[in-house]
Every structure is written in C-alpha cells, then in structure tokens.
Design a protein around this motif. Sequence first.
Motif, PDB file in Angstrom:
ATOM      1  N   ILE A  83     -16.198 -38.051 -20.269  1.00 50.36           N
ATOM      2  CA  ILE A  83     -15.497 -37.704 -19.033  1.00 50.36           C
ATOM      3  C   ILE A  83     -14.088 -38.283 -19.063  1.00 50.36           C
ATOM      4  CG2 ILE A  83     -15.405 -38.048 -16.531  1.00 50.36           C
ATOM      5  CD1 ILE A  83     -18.462 -37.893 -16.489  1.00 50.36           C
ATOM      6  N   MET A  84     -13.968 -39.533 -19.477  1.00 48.93           N
ATOM      7  CA  MET A  84     -12.649 -40.167 -19.540  1.00 48.93           C
ATOM      8  C   MET A  84     -11.723 -39.415 -20.486  1.00 48.93           C
ATOM      9  SD  MET A  84     -10.534 -42.499 -18.524  1.00 48.93           S
ATOM     10  CE  MET A  84     -11.515 -43.764 -17.707  1.00 48.93           C
ATOM     11  N   ASP A  85     -12.228 -39.079 -21.662  1.00 44.81           N
ATOM     12  CA  ASP A  85     -11.398 -38.372 -22.639  1.00 44.81           C
ATOM     13  C   ASP A  85     -10.928 -37.032 -22.097  1.00 44.81           C
ATOM     14  OD1 ASP A  85     -11.651 -40.481 -24.399  1.00 44.81           O
ATOM     15  OD2 ASP A  85     -13.176 -39.516 -25.639  1.00 44.81           O
ATOM     16  N   ARG A  86     -11.794 -36.338 -21.373  1.00 41.44           N
ATOM     17  CA  ARG A  86     -11.416 -35.030 -20.812  1.00 41.44           C
ATOM     18  C   ARG A  86     -10.362 -35.187 -19.714  1.00 41.44           C
ATOM     19  NH1 ARG A  86     -11.771 -29.484 -21.818  1.00 41.44           N
ATOM     20  NH2 ARG A  86     -10.368 -28.788 -20.208  1.00 41.44           N
ATOM     21  N   VAL A  87     -10.537 -36.186 -18.854  1.00 40.92           N
ATOM     22  CA  VAL A  87      -9.556 -36.428 -17.792  1.00 40.92           C
ATOM     23  C   VAL A  87      -8.193 -36.771 -18.398  1.00 40.92           C
ATOM     24  CG1 VAL A  87      -8.940 -37.976 -15.890  1.00 40.92           C
ATOM     25  CG2 VAL A  87     -11.257 -37.065 -16.046  1.00 40.92           C
ATOM     26  N   ILE A  88      -8.193 -37.627 -19.406  1.00 40.02           N
ATOM     27  CA  ILE A  88      -6.938 -37.990 -20.064  1.00 40.02           C
ATOM     28  C   ILE A  88      -6.306 -36.766 -20.715  1.00 40.02           C
ATOM     29  CG2 ILE A  88      -5.941 -39.304 -22.000  1.00 40.02           C
ATOM     30  CD1 ILE A  88      -7.947 -41.560 -21.204  1.00 40.02           C
ATOM     31  N   LYS A  89      -7.106 -35.943 -21.350  1.00 42.33           N
ATOM     32  CA  LYS A  89      -6.591 -34.715 -21.968  1.00 42.33           C
ATOM     33  C   LYS A  89      -5.938 -33.829 -20.913  1.00 42.33           C
ATOM     34  CE  LYS A  89      -8.103 -30.684 -24.649  1.00 42.33           C
ATOM     35  NZ  LYS A  89      -7.793 -29.601 -23.710  1.00 42.33           N
ATOM     36  N   ASP A  90      -6.620 -33.646 -19.783  1.00 44.23           N
ATOM     37  CA  ASP A  90      -6.117 -32.761 -18.734  1.00 44.23           C
ATOM     38  C   ASP A  90      -4.875 -33.298 -18.033  1.00 44.23           C
ATOM     39  OD1 ASP A  90      -8.210 -31.061 -19.311  1.00 44.23           O
ATOM     40  OD2 ASP A  90      -9.384 -31.579 -17.525  1.00 44.23           O
ATOM     41  N   TYR A  91      -4.795 -34.588 -17.804  1.00 41.97           N
ATOM     42  CA  TYR A  91      -3.719 -35.152 -16.992  1.00 41.97           C
ATOM     43  C   TYR A  91      -2.617 -35.841 -17.794  1.00 41.97           C
ATOM     44  CZ  TYR A  91      -6.420 -33.713 -13.072  1.00 41.97           C
ATOM     45  OH  TYR A  91      -7.090 -32.919 -12.173  1.00 41.97           O
ATOM     46  N   CYS A  92      -2.871 -36.101 -19.078  1.00 39.24           N
ATOM     47  CA  CYS A  92      -1.858 -36.762 -19.897  1.00 39.24           C
ATOM     48  C   CYS A  92      -1.352 -35.890 -21.041  1.00 39.24           C
ATOM     49  CB  CYS A  92      -2.414 -38.061 -20.485  1.00 39.24           C
ATOM     50  SG  CYS A  92      -2.909 -39.268 -19.257  1.00 39.24           S
ATOM     51  N   HIS A  93      -2.182 -34.992 -21.535  1.00 36.61           N
ATOM     52  CA  HIS A  93      -1.816 -34.217 -22.721  1.00 36.61           C
ATOM     53  C   HIS A  93      -1.765 -32.731 -22.421  1.00 36.61           C
ATOM     54  CE1 HIS A  93      -2.256 -37.941 -24.864  1.00 36.61           C
ATOM     55  NE2 HIS A  93      -3.515 -38.042 -24.511  1.00 36.61           N
ATOM     56  N   GLY A  95       0.468 -29.746 -19.575  1.00 40.32           N
ATOM     57  CA  GLY A  95       1.699 -29.540 -18.817  1.00 40.32           C
ATOM     58  C   GLY A  95       1.671 -30.162 -17.431  1.00 40.32           C
ATOM     59  N   VAL A  96       0.546 -30.749 -17.028  1.00 42.05           N
ATOM     60  CA  VAL A  96       0.403 -31.283 -15.674  1.00 42.05           C
ATOM     61  C   VAL A  96       1.265 -32.528 -15.460  1.00 42.05           C
ATOM     62  CG1 VAL A  96      -1.247 -32.246 -14.019  1.00 42.05           C
ATOM     63  CG2 VAL A  96      -1.900 -30.305 -15.423  1.00 42.05           C
ATOM     64  N   ASP A  97       1.350 -33.421 -16.429  1.00 40.34           N
ATOM     65  CA  ASP A  97       2.147 -34.640 -16.372  1.00 40.34           C
ATOM     66  C   ASP A  97       1.843 -35.489 -15.135  1.00 40.34           C
ATOM     67  OD1 ASP A  97       3.951 -36.556 -17.274  1.00 40.34           O
ATOM     68  OD2 ASP A  97       5.650 -35.603 -16.281  1.00 40.34           O
ATOM     69  N   MET A  98       0.559 -35.817 -14.968  1.00 39.45           N
ATOM     70  CA  MET A  98       0.119 -36.712 -13.896  1.00 39.45           C
ATOM     71  C   MET A  98      -0.636 -37.885 -14.518  1.00 39.45           C
ATOM     72  SD  MET A  98      -1.099 -33.955 -11.026  1.00 39.45           S
ATOM     73  CE  MET A  98      -1.607 -35.213  -9.863  1.00 39.45           C
ATOM     74  N   CYS A  99      -0.065 -38.441 -15.566  1.00 36.45           N
ATOM     75  CA  CYS A  99      -0.734 -39.440 -16.383  1.00 36.45           C
ATOM     76  C   CYS A  99      -0.511 -40.849 -15.853  1.00 36.45           C
ATOM     77  CB  CYS A  99      -0.258 -39.320 -17.823  1.00 36.45           C
ATOM     78  SG  CYS A  99      -1.244 -40.283 -18.976  1.00 36.45           S
ATOM     79  N   ASN A 100      -1.075 -41.115 -14.689  1.00 36.31           N
ATOM     80  CA  ASN A 100      -1.050 -42.481 -14.174  1.00 36.31           C
ATOM     81  C   ASN A 100      -2.495 -42.911 -13.949  1.00 36.31           C
ATOM     82  OD1 ASN A 100      -1.824 -42.085 -11.252  1.00 36.31           O
ATOM     83  ND2 ASN A 100      -0.003 -40.797 -11.316  1.00 36.31           N
ATOM     84  N   TYR A 101      -2.714 -44.211 -13.926  1.00 36.08           N
ATOM     85  CA  TYR A 101      -4.086 -44.728 -13.883  1.00 36.08           C
ATOM     86  C   TYR A 101      -4.788 -44.456 -12.556  1.00 36.08           C
ATOM     87  CZ  TYR A 101      -2.977 -46.847 -18.329  1.00 36.08           C
ATOM     88  OH  TYR A 101      -2.627 -47.040 -19.644  1.00 36.08           O
ATOM     89  N   THR A 102      -4.028 -44.323 -11.490  1.00 33.32           N
ATOM     90  CA  THR A 102      -4.630 -43.988 -10.203  1.00 33.32           C
ATOM     91  C   THR A 102      -5.247 -42.596 -10.263  1.00 33.32           C
ATOM     92  OG1 THR A 102      -2.996 -45.382  -9.095  1.00 33.32           O
ATOM     93  CG2 THR A 102      -4.177 -43.802  -7.731  1.00 33.32           C
ATOM     94  N   THR A 103      -4.507 -41.636 -10.794  1.00 39.12           N
ATOM     95  CA  THR A 103      -5.017 -40.269 -10.940  1.00 39.12           C
ATOM     96  C   THR A 103      -6.176 -40.224 -11.926  1.00 39.12           C
ATOM     97  OG1 THR A 103      -2.851 -39.329 -10.425  1.00 39.12           O
ATOM     98  CG2 THR A 103      -4.399 -37.901 -11.606  1.00 39.12           C
TER      99      THR A 103
END
Length: 121
Positions: A83-93, A95-103
């Motif tokens: 789950i963590m890897d998927r969330v990081i993929k979606d929000y950090c890698h 076009g979304v660019d919402m890669c903060n730890y709160t999100t």
Amino acid sequence: MKKILFSILGCISFSASAAFVNPMDFDGSEAQKQEVITYIQDRVKKEYCDSGLDMCQPTTLRMMEKQNLDAFKQATQLKDKSIMDRVIKDYCHSGVDMCNYTTILMMYKQNEEASKQTLDW
C-alpha cells in the motif's frame, strides 16, 4: 586550489534538495533523520512559498513542517509495504506532485481501509 574547489562542490551538493525517504525504509540513522528534515523543509517551502499559494509566513511554514514530520513518524510504524509503495508511486512519481508526508499518511490510511471493504447492497 583543488581543496577550495572540492570544498565548494561539497557545499553545493550538501545544500541541494534532499531526496524523499520512504517511511517504511527509514533506518533511524542521523543521516536519514537529516535527509527527512531537509526534504520536509524544502517541500513545505516549495508548496507555500514557491507556488501560487503565497502563504510564506514563518508560522505557516513551521506548522506545516511539524505536521509533515509527525506524519512521517507515524508512517514509519505502518505495516503494509505494498500500500505504501502504491501511494508513493501515485503521489510522488506521477504528474500529481503531492509528495509530502501528510498526504502519504492520509492516503495510506484511506487505501488500507478501502482494501478491507467490499461493495455490498
């Protein structure tokens, strides 16, 4: 001359933006702690000072930095790496660019909850 050049290069690379640290890969070392802090400071500055928000006040920056650090610390205790890897993929890698730890923490919790649910009538 070479010593001066290496000193300058060392300062440039040290002051460069820190990389995102996956909370589930965090080893607790001082080096990684500093990497996380630098990443959070850079990210919060980008979101609140260098974007269209124009909310670059010390109070806002410190509050958001603390919120992100608290989220990071909570995320280090999570268990489902997929789950963590998927969330990081979606929000950090993406076009979304919402890669903060709160999100990351919020979306991990939402995805973990959703993974236990099924559609029923």
